[in-house]
Design an enzyme around this catalytic site. Structure first.
Site, PDB file in Angstrom:
ATOM      1  N   GLU A 184       0.821  -1.213   0.000  1.00 42.96           N
ATOM      2  CA  GLU A 184       0.000   0.000   0.000  1.00 42.96           C
ATOM      3  C   GLU A 184       0.859   1.268   0.000  1.00 42.96           C
ATOM      4  O   GLU A 184       0.392   2.341   0.381  1.00 42.96           O
ATOM      5  CB  GLU A 184      -0.959   0.029   1.208  1.00 42.96           C
ATOM      6  CG  GLU A 184      -1.603  -1.295   1.550  1.00 42.96           C
ATOM      7  CD  GLU A 184      -2.550  -1.818   0.488  1.00 42.96           C
ATOM      8  OE1 GLU A 184      -2.727  -1.140  -0.544  1.00 42.96           O
ATOM      9  OE2 GLU A 184      -3.121  -2.906   0.676  1.00 42.96           O
ATOM     10  N   ARG A 233       5.823   7.908  -7.037  1.00 41.93           N
ATOM     11  CA  ARG A 233       5.085   7.798  -8.298  1.00 41.93           C
ATOM     12  C   ARG A 233       4.542   9.179  -8.662  1.00 41.93           C
ATOM     13  O   ARG A 233       4.173   9.981  -7.793  1.00 41.93           O
ATOM     14  CB  ARG A 233       3.964   6.778  -8.202  1.00 41.93           C
ATOM     15  CG  ARG A 233       2.845   7.111  -7.242  1.00 41.93           C
ATOM     16  CD  ARG A 233       1.710   6.104  -7.373  1.00 41.93           C
ATOM     17  NE  ARG A 233       0.573   6.490  -6.552  1.00 41.93           N
ATOM     18  CZ  ARG A 233      -0.674   6.100  -6.780  1.00 41.93           C
ATOM     19  NH1 ARG A 233      -0.930   5.312  -7.804  1.00 41.93           N
ATOM     20  NH2 ARG A 233      -1.660   6.475  -5.984  1.00 41.93           N
ATOM     21  N   ASP A 326      -1.392  -1.263  -9.934  1.00 45.41           N
ATOM     22  CA  ASP A 326      -1.629  -2.677  -9.688  1.00 45.41           C
ATOM     23  C   ASP A 326      -1.627  -3.402 -11.037  1.00 45.41           C
ATOM     24  O   ASP A 326      -2.309  -2.978 -11.983  1.00 45.41           O
ATOM     25  CB  ASP A 326      -2.986  -2.896  -9.013  1.00 45.41           C
ATOM     26  CG  ASP A 326      -2.980  -2.484  -7.551  1.00 45.41           C
ATOM     27  OD1 ASP A 326      -1.909  -2.538  -6.920  1.00 45.41           O
ATOM     28  OD2 ASP A 326      -4.054  -2.110  -7.040  1.00 45.41           O
ATOM     29  N   TRP A 378      -0.586   5.116  -0.196  1.00 41.53           N
ATOM     30  CA  TRP A 378      -1.317   5.516  -1.394  1.00 41.53           C
ATOM     31  C   TRP A 378      -2.817   5.281  -1.214  1.00 41.53           C
ATOM     32  O   TRP A 378      -3.584   5.382  -2.161  1.00 41.53           O
ATOM     33  CB  TRP A 378      -0.783   4.827  -2.642  1.00 41.53           C
ATOM     34  CG  TRP A 378      -1.119   3.365  -2.825  1.00 41.53           C
ATOM     35  CD1 TRP A 378      -1.679   2.509  -1.935  1.00 41.53           C
ATOM     36  CD2 TRP A 378      -0.904   2.606  -4.020  1.00 41.53           C
ATOM     37  NE1 TRP A 378      -1.824   1.257  -2.484  1.00 41.53           N
ATOM     38  CE2 TRP A 378      -1.355   1.285  -3.763  1.00 41.53           C
ATOM     39  CE3 TRP A 378      -0.375   2.894  -5.277  1.00 41.53           C
ATOM     40  CZ2 TRP A 378      -1.280   0.265  -4.722  1.00 41.53           C
ATOM     41  CZ3 TRP A 378      -0.305   1.878  -6.229  1.00 41.53           C
ATOM     42  CH2 TRP A 378      -0.743   0.592  -5.942  1.00 41.53           C
ATOM     43  N   ASP A 440      -5.202  -6.769   2.996  1.00 40.67           N
ATOM     44  CA  ASP A 440      -6.377  -6.857   2.123  1.00 40.67           C
ATOM     45  C   ASP A 440      -7.685  -6.849   2.897  1.00 40.67           C
ATOM     46  O   ASP A 440      -8.693  -6.306   2.420  1.00 40.67           O
ATOM     47  CB  ASP A 440      -6.301  -8.139   1.293  1.00 40.67           C
ATOM     48  CG  ASP A 440      -5.089  -8.148   0.386  1.00 40.67           C
ATOM     49  OD1 ASP A 440      -5.182  -7.619  -0.727  1.00 40.67           O
ATOM     50  OD2 ASP A 440      -4.039  -8.673   0.810  1.00 40.67           O
TER      51      ASP A 440
END
Length: 507
Positions: A184, A233, A326, A378, A440
């Protein structure tokens, strides 16, 4: 063109074997495998055959790699592809010519996937990944064992999870990754020593994390006081694809992910418009979609060029643009995604833009300096709230208790001198802990997606952990070993894990 562009793909699914089938469960794995991983590798193979090297940086989490290497999962993925072909064959008898055409496309795609699973993927994912890495096509990232959100782990457990994950990657891939994907994009300053001690060279963070720390997204940054490099990013470029509303995958002509034919499950329609019913959607046209891919590739190349020129103008030196996603977005969620990636890499290089891996970019000096990196992720809000907010506060609390109990159990067994040999009960206890700590479960609950499944999975792993821990604490060794065997029949992602060391024993 001054500077460099890096594409980073993060591949991850939690441990799914034996935990349901549909809508979440093993078919979640098969869909991602057949619709994303297989076409992505095919595209990388094509690029490699054309002479392309240093194409992208690919992260595959240890828990996903374990599933892609698992013999039963390999067999069942092939069965799933075969059933896909059968469903397409059934539609091939439809009276509607557009449906017959769709069935022909689907049958060809299913047959191709089945053939690749039997050949290229016949021995699992590890040989595939090793081959791409050894040929210089990709850089492989490592990461912690079963994708825990590291900022919420106790320091001892964060260290243990990362060491175990990197050791597992070494065991499967032959070399220890220098770069990692922190699940994450989670970060807090206390992880600096953990990353440094694990030999991590670089990792990916969100742009906002760097901006909140006083930096900019046009270069990588050394975490102050270490040699570890954080690579942000670039959100402006990333969101050209990532945005669910305005990103390329939302184009009206692309294949609709959600709309399926009633009996075969085949996707027949284009998106057409957001939130319209099937009866108002147009039939999917592959030629029209291919034309849109070319348009979007051109736009993407222009956007990367503009960012690099802007960075050079502002900083006076070559900049860095990193787009991170992803992997499952490409192919599974966005049908045209793998084709887009291949065309984008080719077009970027034709435009004179340097396409690089993260390791190569860092090595080439795209590091602006030192930065006291602030906490971040993120996730929504760019903080930790997805994993410890009101909706999942109980999960976060239970996870902390699991960690403390593990440390207590291990300390007692060590003090009693009972760690001289491998302990299958402790090995399984640690595996069960990793599955319980997966990020998750909280993510799905917070997002309101398959909440019941996520809560059930978290609770099942917690229950198994406490049951086995109690047997160990009570000194009931035979019952503990039997319970470990029972849990291992379903949750044995890391069979080489040695709980005494906390890592995989690498020959």
């Amino acid at each position: 063109m001054p500077g460099a562009f890096c594409l980073v793909l993060h591949s991850h699914l939690p441990w799914l074997p034996g935990h349901g089938v549909w809508p979440l469960g093993e078919e979640w794995l098969f869909q991602a495998w057949v619709e994303s991983y297989v076409p992505l590798v095919a595209e990388l193979d094509s690029l490699a055959a054309e002479g392309h090297r240093d194409v992208l940086t690919l992260g595959v989490t240890p828990v996903l790699a374990a599933q892609l290497d698992d013999p039963r999962m390999r067999r069942d993925a092939a069965t799933w592809a075969g059933l896909w072909a059968m469903r397409a064959r059934e539609m091939g008898f439809d009276r509607d010519p557009s449906r017959r055409a769709a069935a022909e496309r689907e049958y060809a795609a299913a047959s191709d996937a089945a053939a690749r699973l039997a050949t290229r993927w016949g021995a699992g994912a590890s040989p595939v990944l090793r081959g791409l890495r050894d040929a210089g096509v990709v850089e492989l990232l490592g990461g912690p064992s079963a994708h825990p959100f590291l900022p919420l782990l106790l320091p001892e457990l964060a260290h243990l999870a990362l060491q175990a994950g990197l050791a597992d990657s070494t065991w499967r891939l032959g070399t220890r990754p220098r770069g990692i994907w922190s699940p994450e994009c989670g970060w807090h300053p206390g992880l600096a020593a953990t990353f440094r001690d694990a030999g991590v060279g670089h990792f990916v963070v969100d742009e906002q994390t760097v901006r909140d720390s006083g930096g900019h997204p046009h270069a990588a940054w050394r975490v102050a006081g270490t040699d570890v490099v954080a690579v942000p990013r670039n959100l402006e470029v990333t969101n050209l694809i990532w945005s669910s509303r305005s990103g390329y995958p939302a184009s009206p002509v692309y294949r609709d992910f959600h709309a399926r034919e009633e009996f075969t499950g085949i996707r027949l329609w284009a998106i057409t418009e957001a939130d319209v019913t099937v009866d108002r959607k147009r039939a999917y046209d592959p030629a029209e979609a291919a034309h849109q891919v070319d348009h979007d590739v051109a736009h993407f190349v222009d956007a990367v060029r503009d960012q690099l020129l802007h960075a050079h103008e502002v900083r006076g030196e070559p900049g860095l643009v990193v787009a991170a996603y992803d992997t499952e977005l490409f192919g599974h969620w966005w049908h045209e995604g793998p084709a887009f990636l291949g065309k984008a890499i080719r077009a970027l290089r034709r435009a004179g833009i340097t396409v690089s891996t993260l390791e190569q970019a860092v090595g080439n000096g795209h590091v602006a300096g030192d930065l006291d990196l602030a906490p971040g992720s993120w996730g929504a809000g760019k903080d930790y709230s997805v994993w410890d907010g009101p909706a999942v506060r109980q999960i976060a609390h239970e996870n902390e208790w699991l960690q403390r109990r593990w440390l207590d159990v291990l300390a007692r067994e060590r003090a009693a001198g009972r760690l001289s040999n491998r302990r299958p009960d402790l090995d399984q206890l640690l595996q069960t802990l990793w599955h319980a700590l997966s990020s998750d479960w909280a993510f799905l609950v917070t997002r309101g997606q398959s909440v019941d499944y996520a809560r059930r999975r978290a609770e099942e792993h917690r229950r198994d952990f406490h049951l086995l821990a109690q047997l160990v604490e009570d000194g009931r060794r035979e019952q503990a070993v039997e319970e470990a065997r029972r849990q291992g029949l379903q949750d044995n992602a890391f069979p080489a894990l040695d709980a005494r060391l906390g890592v995989v024993s690498v020959p």
